[in-house]
Design a protein around this motif. Sequence first.
Motif, PDB file in Angstrom:
ATOM      1  N   LEU A  30       0.828  -1.212   0.000  1.00 52.07           N
ATOM      2  CA  LEU A  30       0.000   0.000   0.000  1.00 52.07           C
ATOM      3  C   LEU A  30       0.858   1.254   0.000  1.00 52.07           C
ATOM      4  O   LEU A  30       0.548   2.227  -0.696  1.00 52.07           O
ATOM      5  CB  LEU A  30      -0.937   0.004   1.216  1.00 52.07           C
ATOM      6  N   TYR A  31       1.937   1.234   0.759  1.00 49.60           N
ATOM      7  CA  TYR A  31       2.791   2.415   0.853  1.00 49.60           C
ATOM      8  C   TYR A  31       3.447   2.730  -0.491  1.00 49.60           C
ATOM      9  O   TYR A  31       3.462   3.869  -0.938  1.00 49.60           O
ATOM     10  CB  TYR A  31       3.858   2.205   1.932  1.00 49.60           C
ATOM     11  N   ALA A  36       2.042   7.627   1.489  1.00 49.10           N
ATOM     12  CA  ALA A  36       1.700   7.700   2.904  1.00 49.10           C
ATOM     13  C   ALA A  36       0.394   8.434   3.171  1.00 49.10           C
ATOM     14  O   ALA A  36      -0.187   8.285   4.240  1.00 49.10           O
ATOM     15  CB  ALA A  36       2.835   8.382   3.665  1.00 49.10           C
ATOM     16  N   GLN A  37      -0.100   9.247   2.214  1.00 51.67           N
ATOM     17  CA  GLN A  37      -1.297  10.061   2.470  1.00 51.67           C
ATOM     18  C   GLN A  37      -2.557   9.217   2.642  1.00 51.67           C
ATOM     19  O   GLN A  37      -3.560   9.716   3.131  1.00 51.67           O
ATOM     20  CB  GLN A  37      -1.508  11.113   1.370  1.00 51.67           C
ATOM     21  N   PHE A  38      -2.526   7.950   2.264  1.00 50.15           N
ATOM     22  CA  PHE A  38      -3.714   7.106   2.416  1.00 50.15           C
ATOM     23  C   PHE A  38      -3.615   6.173   3.618  1.00 50.15           C
ATOM     24  O   PHE A  38      -4.341   5.180   3.697  1.00 50.15           O
ATOM     25  CB  PHE A  38      -3.967   6.312   1.134  1.00 50.15           C
ATOM     26  N   LYS A  43      -4.945   1.061   6.895  1.00 47.92           N
ATOM     27  CA  LYS A  43      -5.591   0.170   5.923  1.00 47.92           C
ATOM     28  C   LYS A  43      -5.161  -1.272   6.139  1.00 47.92           C
ATOM     29  O   LYS A  43      -5.961  -2.204   5.974  1.00 47.92           O
ATOM     30  CB  LYS A  43      -5.266   0.598   4.486  1.00 47.92           C
ATOM     31  N   THR A  44      -3.900  -1.472   6.525  1.00 36.35           N
ATOM     32  CA  THR A  44      -3.430  -2.828   6.822  1.00 36.35           C
ATOM     33  C   THR A  44      -4.192  -3.399   8.010  1.00 36.35           C
ATOM     34  O   THR A  44      -4.671  -4.534   7.962  1.00 36.35           O
ATOM     35  CB  THR A  44      -1.910  -2.807   7.122  1.00 36.35           C
ATOM     36  N   VAL A  75      -8.201   1.438  -0.193  1.00 41.73           N
ATOM     37  CA  VAL A  75      -7.497   2.632  -0.663  1.00 41.73           C
ATOM     38  C   VAL A  75      -8.195   3.189  -1.901  1.00 41.73           C
ATOM     39  O   VAL A  75      -8.366   4.407  -2.028  1.00 41.73           O
ATOM     40  CB  VAL A  75      -6.013   2.323  -0.946  1.00 41.73           C
ATOM     41  N   LEU A  76      -8.614   2.328  -2.804  1.00 39.56           N
ATOM     42  CA  LEU A  76      -9.319   2.805  -4.001  1.00 39.56           C
ATOM     43  C   LEU A  76     -10.623   3.501  -3.638  1.00 39.56           C
ATOM     44  O   LEU A  76     -10.986   4.513  -4.256  1.00 39.56           O
ATOM     45  CB  LEU A  76      -9.574   1.640  -4.966  1.00 39.56           C
TER      46      LEU A  76
END
Length: 174
Positions: A30-31, A36-38, A43-44, A75-76
């Motif tokens: 994800l990173y 990092a903004q999400f 999320k993990t 994230v999407l």
Amino acid sequence: MPKDIKENICEAKVFEYVYNTYSNDVHNFLYYKYGAQFNPKDKTQDAFIKLWNNCKTVTLTKAKSFLFTVANNMVLNDIKHQKVVLNHQKIKPKSHTNETPEFILEEEQFLQRYKKVLASLNEEQRVAFLLNKVEGKKHSEIAEYLGVTQKVVEYRIYSAFNILKKELEGFKIK
């Protein structure tokens, strides 16, 4: 993975093993993909919570795929939400009207005169008139509510209307 651990993710040891094995990979995925903004850490964690909530339906062999798919979809969804927010921020509220200042002033003056004439009506006329014209009640409903006949209600409404029409030039009601 040790052989004594069964394939039931709902067991604490199995879930702990899955967490220890895949949490860094999901976070890094994800990173690196979204930045990092999400909040890749959040999320993990959310993906593992979803895995725990669905532990009876997800097998150990599908856990990794489930985690990556869920985290990516979260994230999407955040990205999609941010696009909607940005589109709404672009829309500027209407700060002007097409009415002239004279019209606005006349409207305010008419409203003042209307309130004054309404206040001058006797209470029976005012109540019947407002119940009918403002609240949209039928004559029969008003009669039942006030405890009078329908003819009395009609008389009160029409007499109030005639006074308003006489006092206010151009007064019309639909």
